[in-house]
Design a protein around this motif. Structure first.
Motif, mmCIF file in Angstrom:
data_model
loop_
_atom_site.group_PDB
_atom_site.id
_atom_site.type_symbol
_atom_site.label_atom_id
_atom_site.label_comp_id
_atom_site.label_asym_id
_atom_site.label_seq_id
_atom_site.Cartn_x
_atom_site.Cartn_y
_atom_site.Cartn_z
ATOM 1 N N ILE A 93 10.122 -4.218 -6.490
ATOM 2 C CA ILE A 93 9.216 -5.047 -7.290
ATOM 3 C C ILE A 93 7.868 -4.355 -7.428
ATOM 4 O O ILE A 93 7.319 -4.200 -8.521
ATOM 5 C CB ILE A 93 9.029 -6.440 -6.648
ATOM 6 N N THR A 94 7.319 -3.911 -6.285
ATOM 7 C CA THR A 94 6.017 -3.235 -6.310
ATOM 8 C C THR A 94 6.084 -1.964 -7.146
ATOM 9 O O THR A 94 5.219 -1.724 -7.998
ATOM 10 C CB THR A 94 5.571 -2.867 -4.880
ATOM 11 N N GLY A 95 7.098 -1.149 -6.920
ATOM 12 C CA GLY A 95 7.209 0.138 -7.613
ATOM 13 C C GLY A 95 7.345 -0.011 -9.110
ATOM 14 O O GLY A 95 6.657 0.673 -9.883
ATOM 15 N N ILE A 96 8.215 -0.906 -9.562
ATOM 16 C CA ILE A 96 8.428 -1.096 -10.999
ATOM 17 C C ILE A 96 7.172 -1.635 -11.663
ATOM 18 O O ILE A 96 6.787 -1.191 -12.751
ATOM 19 C CB ILE A 96 9.634 -2.023 -11.241
ATOM 20 N N ARG B 74 7.719 7.337 2.443
ATOM 21 C CA ARG B 74 7.271 5.951 2.317
ATOM 22 C C ARG B 74 8.438 4.977 2.471
ATOM 23 O O ARG B 74 8.270 3.858 2.973
ATOM 24 C CB ARG B 74 6.588 5.726 0.967
ATOM 25 N N GLY B 75 9.637 5.390 2.029
ATOM 26 C CA GLY B 75 10.805 4.531 2.202
ATOM 27 C C GLY B 75 11.124 4.326 3.663
ATOM 28 O O GLY B 75 11.347 3.210 4.124
ATOM 29 N N VAL B 76 11.136 5.422 4.421
ATOM 30 C CA VAL B 76 11.399 5.350 5.861
ATOM 31 C C VAL B 76 10.331 4.527 6.558
ATOM 32 O O VAL B 76 10.627 3.679 7.414
ATOM 33 C CB VAL B 76 11.465 6.766 6.465
ATOM 34 N N PHE B 77 9.073 4.753 6.178
ATOM 35 C CA PHE B 77 7.969 4.052 6.820
ATOM 36 C C PHE B 77 8.026 2.555 6.537
ATOM 37 O O PHE B 77 7.646 1.740 7.371
ATOM 38 C CB PHE B 77 6.643 4.625 6.333
ATOM 39 N N GLY C 143 -3.441 2.894 -2.592
ATOM 40 C CA GLY C 143 -2.891 1.897 -1.684
ATOM 41 C C GLY C 143 -2.928 0.483 -2.234
ATOM 42 O O GLY C 143 -2.627 0.227 -3.401
ATOM 43 N N ALA C 144 -3.317 -0.453 -1.364
ATOM 44 C CA ALA C 144 -3.311 -1.865 -1.721
ATOM 45 C C ALA C 144 -4.239 -2.174 -2.888
ATOM 46 O O ALA C 144 -3.952 -3.059 -3.704
ATOM 47 C CB ALA C 144 -3.702 -2.703 -0.501
ATOM 48 N N ALA D 213 0.813 -1.212 0.000
ATOM 49 C CA ALA D 213 0.000 0.000 0.000
ATOM 50 C C ALA D 213 0.848 1.263 0.000
ATOM 51 O O ALA D 213 0.541 2.239 -0.699
ATOM 52 C CB ALA D 213 -0.929 -0.002 1.217
ATOM 53 N N GLY D 214 1.931 1.263 0.770
ATOM 54 C CA GLY D 214 2.768 2.456 0.893
ATOM 55 C C GLY D 214 3.423 2.857 -0.410
ATOM 56 O O GLY D 214 3.488 4.040 -0.755
ATOM 57 N N VAL D 215 3.928 1.869 -1.155
ATOM 58 C CA VAL D 215 4.572 2.165 -2.437
ATOM 59 C C VAL D 215 3.554 2.734 -3.421
ATOM 60 O O VAL D 215 3.836 3.687 -4.150
ATOM 61 C CB VAL D 215 5.243 0.904 -3.018
#
Length: 456
Positions: A317-320, A272-275, A339-340, A86-88
């Motif tokens: 993987i999610t981002g790409i 989002r990276g930090v989270f 999100g998800a 969801a975050g990505v």
């Protein structure tokens, strides 16, 4: 109630504002410089240590409760979660594809932060009345900085014990209940009962039970999700190069596809990276402190790989895949999707038949593993404040919030969870900077002992 929500909304906005994000990344940059890029030069060695089982000269285990692998899986159980799905998606939609690049940058420097946390966690850990290891920011603040900083150790512990009820239990159980309701039309209350029982069976057994469960769940769920994503990439190879290209382009222009202002791209990517990987938040070193190890640096190297696996591998993987979905037309992306849900329809679009199931099942197990890992974090924080006798009471309360999360509205809980997660990081980051000389000293000691053949 509205006034309370408004308060946490305002406080959360400040806590996760630009100053705090610079603090997160800046700490990682500082540690990278003084450690001379250790996260690059020793990554291969660090990955090998994940599965290493070094014994003392007499053949006995080193001091600690769980293996290097168990400690890493416990930490990953808490970090690989809904943020990876969801975050990505939130970052890509709100910030643009370039946000993925800034997530990578956060992870690169976050590896040094996670390494520093691991060194201090093992260096300053203690043994409690039950003979178990206790460690984390509250202990390296207390034992490393001294009594004048004790207030900061308690502040971290209070924030951590409260944050666990939000991001660790109720928010995650709600995500599982909603995913199962959407996919299988199961009443959330039934999911709540089942999830509560499954959680109780594991967490009431303490760190060894959590580590055992995490050591099975985390590899299986992560490998399954990554394989699904890789299948999409292989089946759509013609979209990979354009997708990666647009990630890099948008990272510095903020103009591609869903992108906006450059500052927005950076902000969402870093946040989002930090989270997602929690580097600097202070949670992972609590698990690292329980590891059986012969030197603080060895476990720190293992801890460092967690950020690599969480963000560089799983989030990538999610981002790409999400950017590939946008590049393929993105006509399936509806305004109400975020999100998800967005990740689910993207996987389904690019991997018809099973893509949506990969995300749904992954989300369920990711969230469940996060529930397990954060119970340990919250318990250690709570017992630091109230004593070891509070451990079982905390576990019971924690399990109860798992059930509550499946049947109540979580708007306020989300706001509080975000806020307390950010507040945890402040004392931890301050301690990392003040104790940076200790991190460098332990690193030098480890390298010298390896050169002399005293350590493998």
């Amino acid at each position: 109630m509205e006034s309370v929500k408004s308060f946490f909304d305002t406080l959360g906005g400040w806590v996760w504002g630009p100053v705090m994000l610079v603090f997160f990344v800046g700490t990682g940059v500082l540690l990278t410089l003084i450690l001379k890029g250790l996260q690059f030069s020793m990554l291969g060695y660090a990955l090998k240590q994940v599965f290493a089982s070094h014994k003392a000269e007499d053949g006995s285990d080193h001091e600690g409760d769980i293996s290097h692998f168990g400690a890493l899986m416990t930490a990953l159980s808490a970090t690989i979660g809904t943020g990876n799905i969801a975050g990505v998606a939130t970052a890509v939609v709100a910030g643009g594809p370039g946000a993925v690049f800034w997530m990578w940058m956060t992870a690169v420097f976050g590896m040094a932060t996670k390494y520093g946390e691991g060194v201090l966690a093992v260096k300053f850990r203690t043994t409690n009345a039950k003979g178990e290891m206790s460690g984390g920011p509250m202990y390296y603040i207390q034992n490393g900085l001294g009594k004048n900083w004790l207030w900061m150790a308690y502040a971290f512990a209070v924030f951590g014990s409260i944050a666990a009820f939000g991001i660790g239990s109720s928010v995650q159980s709600n995500s599982v209940a909603q995913a199962i309701h959407t996919s299988f039309n199961v009443d959330p209350a039934y999911t709540g009962v089942a999830l509560t029982i499954l959680t109780a069976v594991v967490v009431l057994g303490g760190i060894r039970g959590i580590a055992t469960a995490s050591s099975f769940i985390v590899p299986v769920m992560a490998i399954g999700y990554v394989l699904g994503g890789l299948a999409i990439i292989v089946m759509n190879l013609d979209l990979v190069a354009p997708a990666v290209g647009i990630i890099f382009e948008d990272a510095f222009t903020g103009q591609a596809v869903a992108g906006g202002a450059l500052g927005t791209v950076i902000r969402y990517g870093v946040a989002r990276g930090v989270f997602s990987n929690e580097a600097g938040m202070g949670s992972a070193p609590i698990a690292a402190a329980a590891a059986k190890t012969d030197h603080p640096v060895r476990q720190a190297l293992v801890s460092m790989t967690g950020t690599f696996l969480d963000t560089i591998v799983v989030c990538s993987i999610t981002g790409i895949v999400l950017v590939m979905g946008l590049m393929s037309g993105g006509e399936f992306v509806k305004p109400e999707l975020s999100g998800a849900a967005l990740t689910t329809v993207t996987f389904q679009k690019l991997l018809p038949g099973i893509g949506g199931w990969v995300v749904t099942i992954g989300l369920i197990f990711f969230a469940y593993s996060t529930i397990l890992g954060w119970c340990y974090y919250g318990e250690k924080c709570a017992t630091y404040v109230f004593g070891e006798g509070f451990a079982n009471i905390y576990r019971v309360i924690y399990v109860a919030t798992v059930m509550a999360g499946t049947v109540v509205s979580l708007d306020l809980v989300w706001l509080m969870a975000d806020t307390f997660n950010g507040l945890m990081a402040i004392p931890n980051l301050i301690a990392l900077i003040l104790l940076s000389k200790v991190i460098v000293s332990e690193t030098r000691d480890f390298k010298e002992k390896r050169k002399r053949g005293e350590l493998p």
